[in-house]
Design an enzyme around this catalytic site. Structure first.
Site, PDB file in Angstrom:
ATOM      1  NE  ARG A 114      43.746 -73.313 -44.454  1.00  0.00           N
ATOM      2  CZ  ARG A 114      44.945 -73.491 -44.985  1.00  0.00           C
ATOM      3  NH1 ARG A 114      46.036 -73.495 -44.220  1.00  0.00           N
ATOM      4  NH2 ARG A 114      45.083 -73.658 -46.298  1.00  0.00           N
ATOM      5  CB  THR A 145      41.994 -69.006 -40.970  1.00  0.00           C
ATOM      6  OG1 THR A 145      42.193 -68.400 -42.260  1.00  0.00           O
ATOM      7  CG2 THR A 145      41.671 -70.488 -41.133  1.00  0.00           C
ATOM      8  CD  GLU A 153      43.081 -74.727 -50.709  1.00  0.00           C
ATOM      9  OE1 GLU A 153      42.910 -75.551 -51.644  1.00  0.00           O
ATOM     10  OE2 GLU A 153      42.184 -73.965 -50.289  1.00  0.00           O
ATOM     11  CD  GLN A 210      44.297 -69.615 -44.567  1.00  0.00           C
ATOM     12  OE1 GLN A 210      44.426 -69.699 -43.354  1.00  0.00           O
ATOM     13  NE2 GLN A 210      43.180 -69.923 -45.191  1.00  0.00           N
ATOM     14  N   GLY A 211      47.063 -71.395 -49.054  1.00  0.00           N
ATOM     15  CA  GLY A 211      47.668 -72.540 -49.702  1.00  0.00           C
ATOM     16  C   GLY A 211      48.044 -73.597 -48.686  1.00  0.00           C
ATOM     17  CG  ASP A 263      52.341 -75.614 -53.349  1.00  0.00           C
ATOM     18  OD1 ASP A 263      52.342 -74.383 -53.094  1.00  0.00           O
ATOM     19  OD2 ASP A 263      53.374 -76.289 -53.432  1.00  0.00           O
ATOM     20  NE  ARG A 283      36.927 -72.068 -46.979  1.00  0.00           N
ATOM     21  CZ  ARG A 283      36.987 -71.114 -46.069  1.00  0.00           C
ATOM     22  NH1 ARG A 283      36.142 -71.110 -45.046  1.00  0.00           N
ATOM     23  NH2 ARG A 283      37.894 -70.151 -46.172  1.00  0.00           N
ATOM     24  CG  HIS A 284      39.628 -74.580 -43.231  1.00  0.00           C
ATOM     25  ND1 HIS A 284      39.578 -73.232 -42.926  1.00  0.00           N
ATOM     26  CD2 HIS A 284      40.223 -74.660 -44.453  1.00  0.00           C
ATOM     27  CE1 HIS A 284      40.110 -72.533 -43.901  1.00  0.00           C
ATOM     28  NE2 HIS A 284      40.511 -73.366 -44.844  1.00  0.00           N
ATOM     29  CD1 TRP A 325      46.914 -64.831 -42.347  1.00  0.00           C
ATOM     30  CD2 TRP A 325      47.710 -65.968 -44.103  1.00  0.00           C
ATOM     31  NE1 TRP A 325      48.277 -64.730 -42.313  1.00  0.00           N
ATOM     32  CE2 TRP A 325      48.800 -65.421 -43.381  1.00  0.00           C
ATOM     33  CE3 TRP A 325      47.979 -66.720 -45.231  1.00  0.00           C
ATOM     34  CZ2 TRP A 325      50.129 -65.602 -43.774  1.00  0.00           C
ATOM     35  CZ3 TRP A 325      49.293 -66.909 -45.635  1.00  0.00           C
ATOM     36  CH2 TRP A 325      50.356 -66.357 -44.907  1.00  0.00           C
ATOM     37  CG  ASN A 326      39.896 -68.085 -44.487  1.00  0.00           C
ATOM     38  OD1 ASN A 326      39.553 -69.030 -43.783  1.00  0.00           O
ATOM     39  ND2 ASN A 326      40.554 -68.260 -45.624  1.00  0.00           N
TER      40      ASN A 326
END
Length: 234
Positions: free
Chosen positions: A82, A36, A106, A45-46, A108, A32-33, A38-39
């Site tokens: 990201r 972020t 990711e 984030q979608g 949607d 996984r990235h 938003w995390n």
């Protein structure tokens, strides 16, 4: 963990008729990235994007150093910012080719994009229960189904296996995408020990042979907590 560099050799697979598999085993280390903005606040984030945090960038660099203990031929990543930023930081350590594939995006999340999980649980409790139950045909309002994420991401890896047969490929994608790969029954072959839950922060090892994509070593390498016990890479 051994002081010697870990090199993943993959499993010894045979064809459907029991004869040795003639197709070169193409190996994928999927992660996984990094974290972020938003995390940090629990916002979905979608297919939108938010930048990596400073800690996320530091973690990506640490992942690159950890991954340098094995041989990798190239990196394939989602085309979302990201994932690209994470992959570029890892590439700065490994110095291998990097390419993007939109099929690794990711899920949607439709109208839920930008919402927090707390908001969704409050306003859509019944729908969220279906999402949490692992229904492969679940989708957020105007969003994408889990099963569709599985299909497109599997196609991305199968196509890479055809193009780069026999190579070891790092894949930087997203938690939802990775879960859709990890938990789908089609990638799970007979295992005496079963398959454990997917652990956050771990490298998941998949491979493609003549019979298709399979999960070869779950939770194979802990990228962020090296002290956690882990299996020996084959």
């Amino acid at each position: 963990m051994s002081e010697e560099p870990a090199v993943w050799m993959g499993s010894d697979k045979k064809g459907i008729d029991g004869s040795p598999d003639q197709q070169p085993l193409t190996r994928f280390g999927v992660l996984r990235h990094a974290r972020t903005c938003w995390n940090e606040i629990g916002r979905i984030q979608g297919q939108q994007n938010s930048p990596l945090t400073e800690k996320g960038r530091q973690d990506a660099l640490a992942c690159g150093k950890r991954l340098s203990e094995s041989r990798w031929d190239r990196i394939l990543c989602s085309d979302l910012g990201r994932a690209i930023e994470t992959a570029q930081i890892i590439r700065s350590v490994l110095d291998i080719p990097l390419a993007q594939d939109a099929r690794l995006r990711e899920m949607d999340w439709g109208l839920w994009t930008g919402w927090t999980l707390a908001d969704i649980r409050t306003h859509f409790p019944a729908v969220w229960e279906k999402a949490s139950a692992g229904d492969w045909h679940f989708s957020a309002p105007e969003g994408e189904r889990y099963i569709d994420v599985h299909y497109r991401s599997t196609l991305a890896l199968n196509d890479a296996a055809t193009r780069f047969a026999g190579e070891r490929i790092l894949v930087v994608c997203h938690e939802g995408t990775l879960k859709c790969l990890y938990y789908h029954p089609s990638v799970r072959r007979a295992s005496a020990n079963g398959y454990p839950p997917m652990l956050s922060g771990c490298l998941q090892l998949f491979a493609v042979d003549a019979n298709g994509l399979f999960l070869d070593q779950p939770n194979a390498v802990d990228l962020l907590e090296p002290g956690r016990p882990e299996p020996v890479l084959r």
